[in-house]
Design a protein around this motif. Structure first.
Motif, PDB file in Angstrom:
ATOM      1  N   GLY A   1      50.068  35.551  46.789  1.00 41.61           N
ATOM      2  CA  GLY A   1      49.369  34.703  47.736  1.00 41.61           C
ATOM      3  C   GLY A   1      47.874  34.530  47.540  1.00 41.61           C
ATOM      4  N   LEU A   2      47.234  35.680  47.128  1.00 47.25           N
ATOM      5  CA  LEU A   2      45.798  35.705  47.206  1.00 47.25           C
ATOM      6  C   LEU A   2      45.415  36.268  45.578  1.00 47.25           C
ATOM      7  CD1 LEU A   2      44.375  37.088  50.519  1.00 47.25           C
ATOM      8  CD2 LEU A   2      44.214  34.835  49.631  1.00 47.25           C
ATOM      9  N   ALA A   3      44.678  35.731  45.166  1.00 43.58           N
ATOM     10  CA  ALA A   3      44.176  36.239  43.734  1.00 43.58           C
ATOM     11  C   ALA A   3      42.707  35.929  43.667  1.00 43.58           C
ATOM     12  CB  ALA A   3      45.038  35.886  42.535  1.00 43.58           C
ATOM     13  N   GLY A   4      41.704  36.490  42.797  1.00 37.93           N
ATOM     14  CA  GLY A   4      40.485  36.289  42.358  1.00 37.93           C
ATOM     15  C   GLY A   4      40.096  37.221  41.211  1.00 37.93           C
ATOM     16  N   GLY A   5      38.891  36.668  40.526  1.00 39.52           N
ATOM     17  CA  GLY A   5      38.499  37.482  39.366  1.00 39.52           C
ATOM     18  C   GLY A   5      38.601  36.693  38.227  1.00 39.52           C
ATOM     19  N   SER A   6      38.250  37.223  36.988  1.00 40.37           N
ATOM     20  CA  SER A   6      38.247  36.597  35.791  1.00 40.37           C
ATOM     21  C   SER A   6      39.619  36.113  35.237  1.00 40.37           C
ATOM     22  CB  SER A   6      37.493  37.596  34.572  1.00 40.37           C
ATOM     23  OG  SER A   6      38.504  38.642  34.346  1.00 40.37           O
ATOM     24  N   LEU A   7      39.888  35.044  34.605  1.00 36.68           N
ATOM     25  CA  LEU A   7      41.016  34.748  34.193  1.00 36.68           C
ATOM     26  C   LEU A   7      41.828  35.651  33.165  1.00 36.68           C
ATOM     27  CD1 LEU A   7      43.240  32.530  34.259  1.00 36.68           C
ATOM     28  CD2 LEU A   7      42.062  31.496  32.426  1.00 36.68           C
ATOM     29  N   PRO A   8      41.139  36.300  32.109  1.00 36.84           N
ATOM     30  CA  PRO A   8      41.676  37.204  31.401  1.00 36.84           C
ATOM     31  C   PRO A   8      42.481  38.484  32.224  1.00 36.84           C
ATOM     32  CG  PRO A   8      39.828  36.600  30.270  1.00 36.84           C
ATOM     33  CD  PRO A   8      39.673  35.666  31.699  1.00 36.84           C
ATOM     34  N   CYS A   9      41.653  38.981  33.145  1.00 42.42           N
ATOM     35  CA  CYS A   9      42.259  40.059  33.840  1.00 42.42           C
ATOM     36  C   CYS A   9      43.390  39.544  34.758  1.00 42.42           C
ATOM     37  CB  CYS A   9      41.193  40.707  34.527  1.00 42.42           C
ATOM     38  SG  CYS A   9      40.016  41.816  33.762  1.00 42.42           S
ATOM     39  N   LEU A  10      43.215  38.338  35.286  1.00 42.89           N
ATOM     40  CA  LEU A  10      44.124  38.031  36.368  1.00 42.89           C
ATOM     41  C   LEU A  10      45.604  37.604  35.380  1.00 42.89           C
ATOM     42  CD1 LEU A  10      42.266  35.393  38.326  1.00 42.89           C
ATOM     43  CD2 LEU A  10      43.528  37.410  39.255  1.00 42.89           C
ATOM     44  N   LYS A  11      45.455  37.373  34.147  1.00 42.42           N
ATOM     45  CA  LYS A  11      46.630  37.167  33.305  1.00 42.42           C
ATOM     46  C   LYS A  11      47.322  38.530  33.359  1.00 42.42           C
ATOM     47  CE  LYS A  11      45.820  32.844  30.758  1.00 42.42           C
ATOM     48  NZ  LYS A  11      45.803  32.291  29.417  1.00 42.42           N
ATOM     49  N   LYS A  12      46.407  39.491  33.004  1.00 39.81           N
ATOM     50  CA  LYS A  12      47.115  40.846  32.836  1.00 39.81           C
ATOM     51  C   LYS A  12      47.714  41.394  34.257  1.00 39.81           C
ATOM     52  CE  LYS A  12      43.294  42.718  30.777  1.00 39.81           C
ATOM     53  NZ  LYS A  12      42.484  43.828  30.454  1.00 39.81           N
ATOM     54  N   ILE A  13      47.115  41.273  35.139  1.00 41.28           N
ATOM     55  CA  ILE A  13      47.589  41.316  36.403  1.00 41.28           C
ATOM     56  C   ILE A  13      48.935  40.663  36.819  1.00 41.28           C
ATOM     57  CG2 ILE A  13      47.287  41.065  39.004  1.00 41.28           C
ATOM     58  CD1 ILE A  13      44.467  41.828  38.753  1.00 41.28           C
ATOM     59  N   GLU A  14      49.085  39.324  36.400  1.00 41.90           N
ATOM     60  CA  GLU A  14      50.430  38.633  36.522  1.00 41.90           C
ATOM     61  C   GLU A  14      51.347  39.189  35.820  1.00 41.90           C
ATOM     62  OE1 GLU A  14      53.369  35.552  35.353  1.00 41.90           O
ATOM     63  OE2 GLU A  14      51.886  36.402  34.084  1.00 41.90           O
ATOM     64  N   LYS A  15      51.329  39.811  34.677  1.00 46.44           N
ATOM     65  CA  LYS A  15      52.371  40.537  33.799  1.00 46.44           C
ATOM     66  C   LYS A  15      52.681  41.616  34.512  1.00 46.44           C
ATOM     67  CE  LYS A  15      52.561  37.426  30.838  1.00 46.44           C
ATOM     68  NZ  LYS A  15      53.564  36.486  30.775  1.00 46.44           N
ATOM     69  N   LYS A  16      51.699  42.524  35.186  1.00 49.51           N
ATOM     70  CA  LYS A  16      51.991  43.665  35.923  1.00 49.51           C
ATOM     71  C   LYS A  16      52.872  43.415  37.268  1.00 49.51           C
ATOM     72  CE  LYS A  16      47.967  46.265  35.186  1.00 49.51           C
ATOM     73  NZ  LYS A  16      46.402  46.670  35.600  1.00 49.51           N
ATOM     74  N   ILE A  17      52.593  42.046  37.797  1.00 49.45           N
ATOM     75  CA  ILE A  17      53.103  41.838  39.013  1.00 49.45           C
ATOM     76  C   ILE A  17      54.697  41.379  38.635  1.00 49.45           C
ATOM     77  CG2 ILE A  17      53.336  40.025  40.751  1.00 49.45           C
ATOM     78  CD1 ILE A  17      50.385  40.029  40.907  1.00 49.45           C
ATOM     79  N   GLU A  18      54.892  40.745  37.449  1.00 47.10           N
ATOM     80  CA  GLU A  18      56.032  40.350  37.024  1.00 47.10           C
ATOM     81  C   GLU A  18      57.153  41.435  36.711  1.00 47.10           C
ATOM     82  OE1 GLU A  18      58.295  37.792  33.292  1.00 47.10           O
ATOM     83  OE2 GLU A  18      56.094  37.361  33.863  1.00 47.10           O
TER      84      GLU A  18
END
Length: 111
Positions: A57-74
């Motif tokens: 629902g909320l996300a912020g920061g650099s795109l490369p790190c957000l892509k890493k977070i998205e994989k952790k969330i998945e």
């Protein structure tokens, strides 16, 4: 778990997109287990489950790190047996992530 000032600086701009949410509301949701917090070097995301869907629902920061977070969330979503992963956010995510389909301003990935 309380949100540090550093994490809040990352997330706060996203709280103005769509329905506004306060730091206190997020912290209460984290304390009660309704929300989950995922953090990487300079990025953060808040998720919430609803039925068989886990939503970012909320996300912020650099795109490369957000892509890493998205994989952790998945990975977390699969472990918790969610069937779908949603991202509620700006349309820019559609160009940056694969496997999602636009559903209005909602991106959904089948797990």
């Amino acid at each position: 778990m309380f949100i540090t000032d550093t994490i809040w600086k990352i997330l706060e701009p996203a709280t103005h997109t769509g329905e506004a949410v306060t730091r206190e509301e997020i912290e209460t949701g984290l304390q009660k287990g309704r929300y989950q917090l995922f953090v990487d070097t300079d990025s953060a995301a808040i998720t919430a489950g609803n039925g068989d869907i886990l939503r970012i629902g909320l996300a912020g920061g650099s795109l490369p790190c957000l892509k890493k977070i998205e994989k952790k969330i998945e990975k977390y979503a699969k472990k918790k047996k969610y069937k779908k992963l949603d991202i509620l956010g700006r349309l820019g995510w559609e160009r940056s992530l694969t496997g999602y389909k636009r559903q209005a301003v909602l991106l959904r990935k089948e797990l």
